[in-house]
Design an enzyme around this catalytic site. Structure first.
Site, PDB file in Angstrom:
ATOM      1  N   ARG A   1       0.845  -1.167   0.074  1.00 57.72           N
ATOM      2  CA  ARG A   1      -0.150  -0.101  -0.007  1.00 57.72           C
ATOM      3  C   ARG A   1       0.703   1.271   0.049  1.00 57.72           C
ATOM      4  O   ARG A   1       0.353   2.384   0.093  1.00 57.72           O
ATOM      5  CB  ARG A   1      -1.016  -0.003   1.315  1.00 57.72           C
ATOM      6  CG  ARG A   1      -1.918  -0.985   1.166  1.00 57.72           C
ATOM      7  CD  ARG A   1      -2.882  -1.107   0.114  1.00 57.72           C
ATOM      8  NE  ARG A   1      -3.951  -2.100   0.004  1.00 57.72           N
ATOM      9  CZ  ARG A   1      -3.783  -3.357  -0.659  1.00 57.72           C
ATOM     10  NH1 ARG A   1      -2.645  -3.724  -1.289  1.00 57.72           N
ATOM     11  NH2 ARG A   1      -4.704  -4.271  -0.673  1.00 57.72           N
ATOM     12  N   LEU A   2       2.345   1.238  -0.387  1.00 56.60           N
ATOM     13  CA  LEU A   2       2.931   2.478  -0.349  1.00 56.60           C
ATOM     14  C   LEU A   2       3.123   2.776  -2.064  1.00 56.60           C
ATOM     15  O   LEU A   2       4.095   2.619  -2.496  1.00 56.60           O
ATOM     16  CB  LEU A   2       4.452   1.986   0.195  1.00 56.60           C
ATOM     17  CG  LEU A   2       4.359   1.732   1.859  1.00 56.60           C
ATOM     18  CD1 LEU A   2       5.754   1.548   2.147  1.00 56.60           C
ATOM     19  CD2 LEU A   2       3.693   2.915   2.340  1.00 56.60           C
TER      20      LEU A   2
END
Ligand SMILES: Cc1cc2nc3c(=O)[nH]c(=O)nc-3n(C[C@H](O)[C@H](O)[C@H](O)COP(=O)(O)O)c2cc1C
Length: 224
Positions: free
Chosen positions: A202-203
């Site tokens: 999720r980066l």
């Protein structure tokens, strides 16, 4: 958790992960329009062969005079340094919103590429000649359909549309269907454009271009 499971939750359970392809400042074009062109080209190329891809489908968000928001999909029909163009009925809800409050936001989502592009800015009405030109390129059925539909108004049933289309087809037999005065294009002139690339954990990568008072684009990275 009770309730419905969205496909995103299902995908997470299956262990779906965002890819390793990134978007970094060195690789991104300094001009957001060129960056958009590159991604749009990728999105068109990634459309499934069987159809249904519609890379040019975008969510258009508007707000009325009381700041009440609404959103719907429209199709991008052209873009250049002047802005991003779509066509619609000026008397529709969105048409009225844009007259009352000439600000809009657009969102493209290209899930096969794990990409999103968001734009926001002012809108201007497309010149009549430009709408004429686009109108002439539309299939006759779509032209008649635009005349037949008082977009966003309540109608008494499907038959209303069929009857209108029938009557219009007869009335325009052997002649061109003119551009209705209530139909035309809007151009969203972006002041911000953000490119989002899905990444692991999720980066995600988010690069936002913002137009300064001096009319210069500044690129900034945003936390995902
Ligand atoms: C894939 C797709 C493309 C669409 N393209 C347009 C479009 O280009 N112009 C338009 O007026 N409506 C388009 N629509 C219909 C709008 O989403 C919406 O139903 C309609 O414009 C009325 O919106 P409004 O009541 O908010 O004005 C499209 C819908 C879909 C699902």
């Amino acid at each position: 958790m009770t309730g419905y499971q969205t496909s995103a939750q299902a995908a997470t359970r299956r262990g779906a992960e965002y890819g390793t392809r990134g978007l970094d400042e060195a690789e991104a074009h300094a001009d957001p329009l060129r960056q958009f062109a590159a991604w749009f080209e990728d999105a068109v190329a990634a459309e499934p062969a069987g159809g249904g891809g519609e890379a040019n489908a975008m969510t258009l968000a508007t707000a009325d005079a009381n700041a009440r928001p609404s959103a719907r999909i429209v199709l991008l029909r052209g873009y250049d340094e002047r802005g991003f163009v779509f066509f619609t009925n000026h008397e529709s809800n969105k048409g009225r919103d844009l007259v009352a409050n000439p600000l809009a936001a657009l969102v493209f989502h290209w899930p096969l590429l794990q990409r999103q592009v968001r734009l926001a800015g002012r809108v201007t009405e497309v010149a009549r000649e430009e709408s004429e030109e686009y109108w002439r390129s539309r299939p006759r059925g779509s032209q008649l359909g635009a005349w037949a539909s008082e977009q966003s108004s309540v109608i008494q049933g499907r038959a209303v549309l069929d009857e209108r289309l029938d009557a219009l087809s007869k009335a325009h037999e052997d002649r061109e269907v003119p551009l209705p005065s209530f139909w035309g294009g809007w151009r969203v002139v972006p002041q911000e454009i953000e490119f989002w690339q899905g990444r692991p954990n999720r980066l995600h990568d988010r690069l936002r271009y913002r137009l300064t008072r001096e009319d210069r684009w500044v690129m900034e990275r945003l936390a995902p």
